[in-house]
Each structure stands twice: as C-alpha cells, then as structure tokens.
Scaffold this motif. Structure first.
Motif, PDB file in Angstrom:
ATOM      1  N   ASP A 350       0.838  -1.207   0.000  1.00 50.26           N
ATOM      2  CA  ASP A 350       0.000   0.000   0.000  1.00 50.26           C
ATOM      3  C   ASP A 350       0.868   1.250   0.000  1.00 50.26           C
ATOM      4  O   ASP A 350       0.613   2.223  -0.701  1.00 50.26           O
ATOM      5  N   ASP A 436     -10.232   2.346   2.112  1.00 51.45           N
ATOM      6  CA  ASP A 436      -8.932   2.481   2.798  1.00 51.45           C
ATOM      7  C   ASP A 436      -8.486   3.927   2.652  1.00 51.45           C
ATOM      8  O   ASP A 436      -8.448   4.457   1.543  1.00 51.45           O
ATOM      9  N   ARG A 468      -8.856   4.823  -1.128  1.00 50.96           N
ATOM     10  CA  ARG A 468      -8.968   3.739  -2.109  1.00 50.96           C
ATOM     11  C   ARG A 468     -10.275   3.023  -1.859  1.00 50.96           C
ATOM     12  O   ARG A 468     -10.543   2.576  -0.749  1.00 50.96           O
TER      13      ARG A 468
END
Ligand code: G3I
Length: 483
Positions: A350, A436, A468
C-alpha cells in the motif's frame, strides 16, 4: 438507514483536489501501470520455484500484473548457464526471457562474474592461471551475453567484488585471486562487445551505508570514476539493498539518505543507480506487529523516493514477491517482502502504491539521459531510457463541484466528501465497498467496510489524503482534502 460507520470527531469541509480530479486514477491502477506513468521500472525476481513450476497460479498472475522488469534469482548465474566447461545451458533463461517478452517486461541479467555460484571446474582446472581464467571468463561472457543479445536489456556484469571490511577488493574470489581487479575492466569491455545495446552494471550490497572513503560505496565511487575516465563501458551501479528493519538490527548503519547520496555522486559521472535486490527484513523468530509492518512500508517508500526523485535512478527491483518464498531465512531474517505468505499485499505494498499515485514529478526533471559514451573505438551509445515527462497538466479551471460530477459520471466507482460523510458513487445496486484511507506518505489512516455507500468520517485530522475504494473487482483511488 443502516448505521454508517461513525467515528467521533471533527467537522469536515470538503473538496476534491482539482489536480486530484484531473489526475484521478483509473480503476485498477497497479504498481506497474503507475511505474510506467512515472517512467521507472518496478520488478521482482522470478524465483527458482517458478522455474520448477512449484508455485501457485496467482504468484505469476501478481508478478505480471504488478511488475515491468524481471530478473532470475539463480538461473542466469555462471553455475546455471555453464555448468561444464563449454557446455552452455540456456533453458531456464530462455523460459524467463519468453515470459518477459510475452508480458512486455524489461529483462535484467544476473550475474556474469561473481565469486559465488562459480562451477567447480573453473577453480579446479584454472585456479590462479591468469591467462586461462581470462580466456574462460571472456568465453563465458561472449556466449551468454551473445545468446541473449537484444533480449536481455541490462546485465550485472560484476557482482560483489568489493570486500565489506576496510573496503578493498574481495580477496576470496577465483577471478580476483587468479587475475587481479582488472578482471572487472575486461568483463565490462567483453560484455559491451557482445551486446553494445545492453546497459552494464556493477552490482553490490551494503552500498546504502555512506559514501565516505572508508565505506564500501566510497571505495566503489573511486573505481567508477576511474572506469569512466578510462572509457570502460559501465552504465549503472546496482545497489542490492538487502536491509534489515532498523529497529531490529542495531548495527545496521545504512539508510535511504546514504543511498541517495551515492545516486547523486553517480549522476555527476553520468552513471545510473538502480535498486536491484530490495528486501527489508526483520530478525527471524521475533513477533512482527502491524506497526512494524507499517514502519517497514515507510522504509520501502523511502527507497522508492530515490528512484522517483533522482534523475539518474530508474529501477526498483525487489528480491522476491511473497514472504513465503524468500532467501531471507538463510540470513536469519523474515517477512522482508511486500506480499505475505498468502500472497496478500502487506502495508508495504500500500505504501509504495500510494506513493506512486501521489508522486508529482517536479516540472523540469524528466529523467536525464544517462548514456555513457564509450571511449573505445566504436560508437556504443546505449539506448536512451530517459523517462517520459509525466507531469500531468491540470486543466481544471472550473469549480471542483463540476469536476466531481464529471469524474463521478466517468469513473465506475468514485468518492467525494461532503460535510461529515464520504460518499461512494457508482456502486450500482451494491451498497458496500472497502474504504482504505492513507496519508500522502502511504501510511494507512484507517480501513473500513462502508455500508449504504457512505462512511461517516470524523476523527480524521485536517490534511490531504488518498482514499482507495474497492468494490468487487473495481478499485479506484482518489486524493481528497479534509478541512
Ligand atoms: O538447485 C539446487 C538444488 O538442486 C538443491 O537440491 C538445493 C539444496 O542444496 O540447492 C539448490 O541450489 C540453491 C540455489 O539457491 C537454488 O535454489 C543453492 O543451494 C542456494 O545456495 C542458492 O541460494 C541463492 C543465493 O543467491 C546463492 O548465493 C538464493 O536462492 C538467491 O536468492 C541468492 O541471491 C543472491 C544474489 O544472487 C546476489 N545478491 C545476494 C542475493 C542473496 O544472497
């Protein structure tokens, strides 16, 4: 109305960043698609289990989806390609080159001259015989580089020739002991003659520990200056960058900043820096917490920053995909990669993903062309790998509300924040999606499953964020400013 996720907290003003909207990321962005947008290569080894067919299908699926450069963990080394004198074995290398070409990937060749993984016959028959060792090494390079001419884009011509202690040449090497350090100069000249278009690197580890003369990188810099001055066709330095998480290795003295200082010195010599074998491990046997993994993600991002920001850096290659198949156990380390044992992305994935999504190259730093002119007779210009100028011009003049409507109508899934609520649009009949939120450094802020297409954001401080939204197979990433 189903309970939205309420968290106590702040009033939110809202706007989607104008720039964010015009460069809102297409759904399903990958490390690869973003690397290509930024004119860099992101990759991982094809490990030895891949060659043997011993990996689950999603390993290769992830590899070709997320990466645009590949290198063989062991299958192009001396012992693999010339196991017996004059008997060359290209099968595994051919398999990888075919895979790379089928998937539009750049190919790294690793490694031509190295003290390790040299088949026994070299030392047994020719140890300390300079003339014969030169003949053997030249023949090896001519055949191997010649076989993959035009298919292998760059080579580690020499690997790990510098000692760790009191930097000097590594004594324990059949090539150094039998020929002397000049085996390096010859290896580069022979590789260049065998494939004038290939980028040729010197590759080593612990180069992230400073460039003072007593450090390995300091000693290397002096050699690179000499090689360049003498017209030796060296185009790049590969920093393996096998590092340990700083909190578990008190002796670790390396840092991204130190590696960046090497990149800056190499730029003065028109030589590239590549990160070629990155892993950031933890000591074996310790419990690795969520915050450890998030810190690891920050370190991965700091090394990526070098590749994104230094004009003579273009490659970020990780020495593995999943923690389940990693050499690190042999080094008493663990969990050094960006996918976990179950091939699920870790916080490090990420972190580098968000960094790639939020990176905006300063206007005038299109990657400099770092072709090293070869001073030997022929013109040996190495192909230009200058990064494309990826500056996204922000054409949004109008009010962001209008831009929100345009993006929302165009993207399948999109998000905007109004008042205290994040609204997810484009979910169709679905009303749930995974949300997210990250800061611009790729640090996860929080993650939740939103119900009825809303998330009640509260306790998120003012600032710029990246959200996201994952809904089924659709993923979208957008920046948002919370006031
Ligand atoms: O292929 C044999 C197999 O037939 C045998 O059954 C098995 C058990 O002995 O060994 C297999 O060979 C192993 C080889 O990896 C392939 O898996 C070797 O023992 C083992 O030593 C070798 O380790 C590799 C190591 O280089 C060798 O130095 C690692 O996989 C590889 O990740 C590692 O990569 C190096 C880079 O080339 C250079 N930079 C450092 C990096 C990590 O050491």
């Amino acid at each position: 109305m189903k309970k939205t996720h309420t968290l106590a907290g702040l009033v939110l003003g809202t706007a989607l960043l104008g720039a964010g909207l015009t460069s809102a990321f297409a759904a399903d962005e990958t490390l690869r698609s973003l690397a290509e947008k930024n004119g860099i290569y992101i990759g991982a080894i094809l490990n030895s289990q891949w060659f043997g067919g011993g990996l689950p299908g999603n390993y290769e699926q992830i590899h070709k989806q997320q990466f645009n450069i590949v290198v063989a963990e062991n299958e192009m080394k001396f012992d693999a390609t010339e196991p017996q004198e004059g008997r060359f074995n290209y099968g595994n290398g051919d398999k990888m080159v075919k895979y790379a070409k089928q998937n539009g990937m750049r190919v790294r060749g690793h490694a031509l001259a190295w003290h390790s993984q040299v088949p026994g016959w070299v030392e047994q028959k020719y140890g300390k015989n300079k003339k014969e060792l030169l003949r053997v090494l030249k023949n090896h390079i001519n055949n191997v580089v010649g076989h993959w001419k035009g298919q292998v884009d760059e080579w580690d011509v020499v690997n790990e020739a510098i000692s760790n202690n009191e930097p000097q040449w590594r004594g324990f090497s059949v090539w150094y002991q039998g020929i002397g350090p000049e085996f390096i100069d010859s290896a580069f000249v022979w590789a260049h003659a065998a494939d004038p278009k290939a980028e040729l690197c010197y590759n080593d580890y612990n180069l992230e520990q400073g460039i003072n003369p007593k450090a390995k990188a300091g000693f290397l810099l002096e050699q690179v200056k000499r090689w360049v001055k003498n017209g030796i066709p060296i185009h790049c330095v590969g920093s393996q960058t096998h590092v340990e998480d700083t909190t578990t290795d008190k002796h670790f003295i390396g840092s991204p900043d130190s590696l960046r200082s090497l990149a800056k010195e190499l730029a003065k010599l028109n030589v590239k820096l590549k990160i070629t074998e990155l892993d950031i491990g933890f000591k074996s046997g310790i419990n690795v917490s969520k915050s450890d993994l998030e810190r690891q993600g920050q370190t991965f991002r700091q090394y990526l920053d070098i590749i994104l920001e230094e004009p003579n850096a273009d490659t970020y290659l990780i020495w593995g995909v999943s923690d389940k198949w990693s050499w690190l156990g042999g080094l008493n380390r663990q969990k050094g990669l960006i996918y976990d044992d179950n091939l699920k992305p870790k916080p490090a994935f990420d972190s580098i993903m968000v960094r790639l999504q939020t990176f905006e190259p300063p206007k005038d730093t299109a990657k400099k062309d770092t072709i090293v002119k070869d001073t030997t007779k022929k013109d040996t210009t190495v192909k230009d790998t200058t990064k494309k100028d990826t500056t996204v011009k922000d054409t949004t003049k109008k009010d962001t509300t209008d831009a929100i409507a345009r993006i929302a109508s165009r993207a399948t899934v999109s998000a905007y924040v109004a008042g205290r609520t994040l609204f997810v649009t484009g979910l169709g009949s679905k009303t749930t999606a995974k949300v997210d939120l990250f800061d611009l450094q790729g640090r996860p802020v929080f993650s939740t499953q939103c119900e009825n297409a809303t998330v009640d954001l509260k306790n998120v401080p003012e600032g710029l964020y990246v959200v996201r939204i994952s809904a089924g197979s659709t993923k979208t990433v957008q920046r948002l400013s919370i006031k």
